[in-house]
Structures are given as structure tokens and as C-alpha cells.
Design an enzyme around this catalytic site. Structure first.
Site, PDB file in Angstrom:
ATOM      1  N   SER A 162       0.814  -1.214   0.000  1.00 43.80           N
ATOM      2  CA  SER A 162       0.000   0.000   0.000  1.00 43.80           C
ATOM      3  C   SER A 162       0.850   1.268   0.000  1.00 43.80           C
ATOM      4  O   SER A 162       0.364   2.343  -0.353  1.00 43.80           O
ATOM      5  CB  SER A 162      -0.926   0.029   1.227  1.00 43.80           C
ATOM      6  OG  SER A 162      -1.804  -1.060   1.223  1.00 43.80           O
ATOM      7  N   CYS A 207      -9.407  -1.626   3.599  1.00 45.25           N
ATOM      8  CA  CYS A 207      -8.642  -0.459   3.155  1.00 45.25           C
ATOM      9  C   CYS A 207      -9.008  -0.068   1.720  1.00 45.25           C
ATOM     10  O   CYS A 207     -10.087   0.449   1.481  1.00 45.25           O
ATOM     11  CB  CYS A 207      -7.140  -0.715   3.325  1.00 45.25           C
ATOM     12  SG  CYS A 207      -6.161   0.795   3.364  1.00 45.25           S
ATOM     13  N   ASN A 216      -3.411   2.792   6.802  1.00 45.83           N
ATOM     14  CA  ASN A 216      -2.580   3.380   5.751  1.00 45.83           C
ATOM     15  C   ASN A 216      -3.500   3.738   4.592  1.00 45.83           C
ATOM     16  O   ASN A 216      -3.685   2.956   3.670  1.00 45.83           O
ATOM     17  CB  ASN A 216      -1.482   2.431   5.270  1.00 45.83           C
ATOM     18  CG  ASN A 216      -0.754   3.025   4.074  1.00 45.83           C
ATOM     19  OD1 ASN A 216      -0.679   4.249   3.936  1.00 45.83           O
ATOM     20  ND2 ASN A 216      -0.235   2.190   3.197  1.00 45.83           N
ATOM     21  N   HIS A 222      -6.850  -1.876   8.957  1.00 43.59           N
ATOM     22  CA  HIS A 222      -6.217  -3.182   8.744  1.00 43.59           C
ATOM     23  C   HIS A 222      -6.445  -4.122   9.926  1.00 43.59           C
ATOM     24  O   HIS A 222      -5.660  -4.129  10.871  1.00 43.59           O
ATOM     25  CB  HIS A 222      -4.712  -3.004   8.518  1.00 43.59           C
ATOM     26  CG  HIS A 222      -4.362  -2.352   7.231  1.00 43.59           C
ATOM     27  ND1 HIS A 222      -4.028  -3.053   6.093  1.00 43.59           N
ATOM     28  CD2 HIS A 222      -4.317  -1.050   6.885  1.00 43.59           C
ATOM     29  CE1 HIS A 222      -3.778  -2.213   5.105  1.00 43.59           C
ATOM     30  NE2 HIS A 222      -3.942  -0.992   5.564  1.00 43.59           N
ATOM     31  N   GLU A 278      -5.905  -7.177   9.907  1.00 45.29           N
ATOM     32  CA  GLU A 278      -4.826  -8.173   9.864  1.00 45.29           C
ATOM     33  C   GLU A 278      -3.520  -7.621  10.417  1.00 45.29           C
ATOM     34  O   GLU A 278      -2.477  -8.269  10.346  1.00 45.29           O
ATOM     35  CB  GLU A 278      -4.605  -8.636   8.417  1.00 45.29           C
ATOM     36  CG  GLU A 278      -3.693  -7.773   7.568  1.00 45.29           C
ATOM     37  CD  GLU A 278      -4.266  -6.410   7.208  1.00 45.29           C
ATOM     38  OE1 GLU A 278      -3.527  -5.617   6.617  1.00 45.29           O
ATOM     39  OE2 GLU A 278      -5.431  -6.125   7.525  1.00 45.29           O
TER      40      GLU A 278
END
Length: 378
Positions: free
Chosen positions: A49, A256, A298, A349, A351
Site C-alpha cells: 500500500s 482499506c 494506511n 487493517h 490483519e
């Protein structure tokens, strides 16, 4: 330190910082963004990303845990450049295989150290993310500024194809296989298939260019859209794939960039944030439970959708499920039909590696959604 050569950083508005080379000697350009994490720099640097972005670490001391061979989130470092204040001259961690700077040199990543990263961060908070150049080949700021102004903007950048896998691959389910998921790789991180696999999901990671026929060929119980770089307004193919998945009444989960894809598939626009959200300490409110999760972010773009309304779409009713408590940016969407959840997404996120892990439960939510679909109550 590998090098103590002088280096300069020049922003597109002419603001200049002078320091020392950190990493490879050379020049690099990208979008200047700041990340607020005090740890997890290896995961940040290897997150696709961040492709074409120059990352500024707001934490002053970086590199103290070195670099290991287990924590990469992809096969390479993706950042265009790296900016730190005080890099650790030696690592102190039993898992470290080499220094952070040695890995930057190995992968030819140009960076700069020994600058006032707090002043740089405050400048970007006031003026917004902007193009930037770093050079350890010369110290002429005017010459570097001229090159910076030639660089493309992140708005309109179509970058997904440059980070996506070239060929499909499968991550087997851990233990008994309960579900099969087609994961569309828009810049996926390694920990995402791992999280799915640990829940008994066989993950078929497909290129961003995959057609809906190729998705159906793996007989998925659900479709996942990953994180990724660039402007979501350019990702028309992924948006069409999301529409086809929703039209086929498949459970959909997006993270995201995948949240922005789902938003566009439902008919909403996206817009660029002033300086974005990046780091591992962002508070997000789950509006249904009133729970606050500390999350990893992000993203420089967000979905433009009414925050306090249930909006009808051709696929059902959508509402904002999560909000960032720092600035009220939309951080999640829920799509339902007849009161039943059909698809959902989050802008952050769950994860997150190296953490935090407050939002891991969203993977369980995805398995619950696929269970309901299999049982016919979807």
C-alpha cells in the site's frame, strides 16, 4: 552506519531539510506521508500500500530491532524512500538478522536521517501530503525541487497492477477446510491470507486483473478485496468485479482499498484526505457496538458517503459502520438486504502486523457471513 554522506529532502513547496544519507546512495521521489507507529517499521516498509510513497517515521528512534526474515508483509520493500530522525546504529533483538540500514541498502531504498522529523510532520499536517524528493548525490535544493515538480501526483495514480501478484496462488486452510475464498490481490499483505487460513479458509489469491469467471471458477463461499496503493477512482476493473460479486449474492469483505472499492461499487465517490491516516494507533468507533478499537491504518483516500443515513442502493441498504474518532472520516461500510448483512468493509487493517489486534474479530465476522450464506439464511 553504512554511510554518513550529506543528504537533502525537498518538498514540492520548497521546504528543505538537510541531514545524512540513510540506506542506499541516490535520489528518489514520491508522496511524502508520515506514519505514527513506534514499532512495526519492517511491516510498514514491506506493505504494498505504500508503493510510491516516501514514509516519514514520527517516532524519533527507528531500527533498534533490526531486520529479520519472518516479518515481511510481501516479497520486497515497497516504499519509495524512508525518513527517520535517529536510526539505531546497532540492533538489539534476538530475531534480528541484519540492520535496518543494511536491508535498505540491499534493496536500494534511498533515505535520509538526522533531520527534524517533528518539524517535517507538523509541516505536512498543516499543508497536506505532497510530492517530495530525497538526494544523497548532491545538495542543490533548487535542482532537486525542479525534479520534484516533474513528478506525478498520487491523485489519478493507477498503481494496483504494479503490486498485484502475476499468477494466482493458494494458501491452504489450517486444519479442516470450512470455506473457500477468492481474495483479489490489490496489494495484499501476507498476514491477510494467514488470518483467513487460521479460520479454516482455503484462500485463492487472484491477480487484480482476474475476471468474474475466474473468481467463480474457484467456487468461492465469499470474495475478499484487499488493501492496495493509488487512487481508488482509477480502479474500475475491481469496482466492476465487486458489483458482479454482489449481484451474484456472494458475501463480500473489503479492507482499506477494498473498502473504497465496495463504496464505489455501491455508487459512492472517493476523495483524497489532506494528509491521510498512517500508523498503528488510530482510534475507530464501531457504531453498532459502541466499541472503540485501536487500529492500524494506511490510507490517503476515503469514501464519500452520508455518515448518519441508511442509503438505498441497487444491492441493498448501506450505512456507515465505523468512524475515525480523530477526524470523523468514514472507516467502514455495512450492506444489508431485508435486515440481513450481505457485505461489509473497513478502511483500516484488521490483519495488522505487528499490531494492534483489536480488530481481528472482523475475520470471524466474515466467516459468520459465509456460514449464513451456506445455510441459506443469507
Amino acid at each position: 552506519m553504512v554511510s554518513s554522506s550529506p543528504a537533502i529532502l525537498v518538498l514540492e513547496d520548497g521546504r528543505t531539510f538537510r541531514g545524512e544519507a540513510f540506506g542506499a546512495i541516490g535520489e528518489t521521489f514520491g508522496e511524502a506521508v508520515f506514519a505514527t507507529g513506534m514499532s512495526g517499521y519492517q511491516e510498514t516498509l514491506t506493505d504494498p500500500s505504500y508503493y510510491r510513497q516516501v514514509v516519514i517515521s514520527t517516532a524519533p528512534h527507528i531500527g533498534n530491532t533490526g531486520w529479520n526474515d519472518e516479518d515481511d508483509e510481501s516479497s520486497r520493500i515497497w516504499v519509495a524512500g524512508y525518513v527517520v530522525r535517529d536510526p539505531s546504529p546497532r540492533p538489539s533483538n534476538w530475531r534480528s538478522a541484519r540492520t535496518l540500514e543494511a536491508e535498505l541498502v540491499n534493496q536500494q531504498i534511498v533515505g535520509i536521517s538526522s533531520i527534524d522529523t517533528r518539524a517535517l510532520t507538523r509541516h505536512l499536517r498543516e499543508r497536506g501530503s505532497m510530492r517530495v524528493g530525497i538526494s544523497s548525490l548532491g545538495t542543490d535544493s533548487d535542482a532537486l525541487l525542479a525534479k520534484v515538480l516533474e513528478q506525478p501526483s498520487m491523485e489519478g495514480a493507477d498503481l494496483v497492477a504494479e503490486v498485484s501478484t502475476a499468477e494466482p496462488y493458494v494458501v491452504p486452510a489450517h486444519g479442516e477446510r470450512r470455506f473457500t475464498v477468492a481474495a483479489i490481490d490489490l496489494g495484499i499483505k501476507s498476514n491477510t491470507p494467514r488470518e483467513l487460513s487460521e479460520r479454516g479458509i482455503e484462500v485463492h489469491v487472484l491477480p487484480a486483473s482476474a475476471t468474474f469467471d475466474e473468481v467463480i471458477r474457484v467456487a468461492p463461499d465469499g470474495v475478499f478485496f484487499s488493501n492496495g496503493p493509488g487512487d481508488p477512482a482509477t480502479a474500475d476493473h475491481a469496482v466492476e468485479l465487486a458489483k458482479q460479486s454482489l449481484g451474484a449474492k456472494l458475501p463480500v469483505f473489503g479492507i482499506c482499498f477494498g473498502n473504497q472499492i465496495l463504496g464505489r461499487a455501491l455508487g459512492f465517490g472517493t476523495y483524497k484526505l489532506k494528509y491521510g491516516h498512517r500508523g498503528i494507533n488510530q482510534p475507530v468507533l464501531d457504531r453498532a457496538s459502541n466499541r472503540i478499537d485501536i487500529t492500524s491504518h494506511n490510507h490517503g483516500f476515503a469514501v464519500d458517503v452520508p455518515r448518519n443515513e441508511q442509503v438505498p442502493t441497487e444491492f441493498g441498504t448501506v450505512e456507515v459502520s465505523h468512524i475515525c474518532l480523530n477526524d470523523d472520516v468514514v472507516e467502514g461500510l455495512d450492506l444489508s438486504r431485508n435486515g440481513e448483512l450481505k457485505a461489509f468493509s473497513v478502511q483500516y487493517h484488521p490483519e495488522a502486523a505487528a499490531g494492534p489486534h483489536d480488530a481481528e474479530y472482523l475475520f470471524d465476522r466474515f466467516t459468520d457471513l459465509m456460514s449464513a450464506h451456506k445455510e441459506g439464511s443469507f
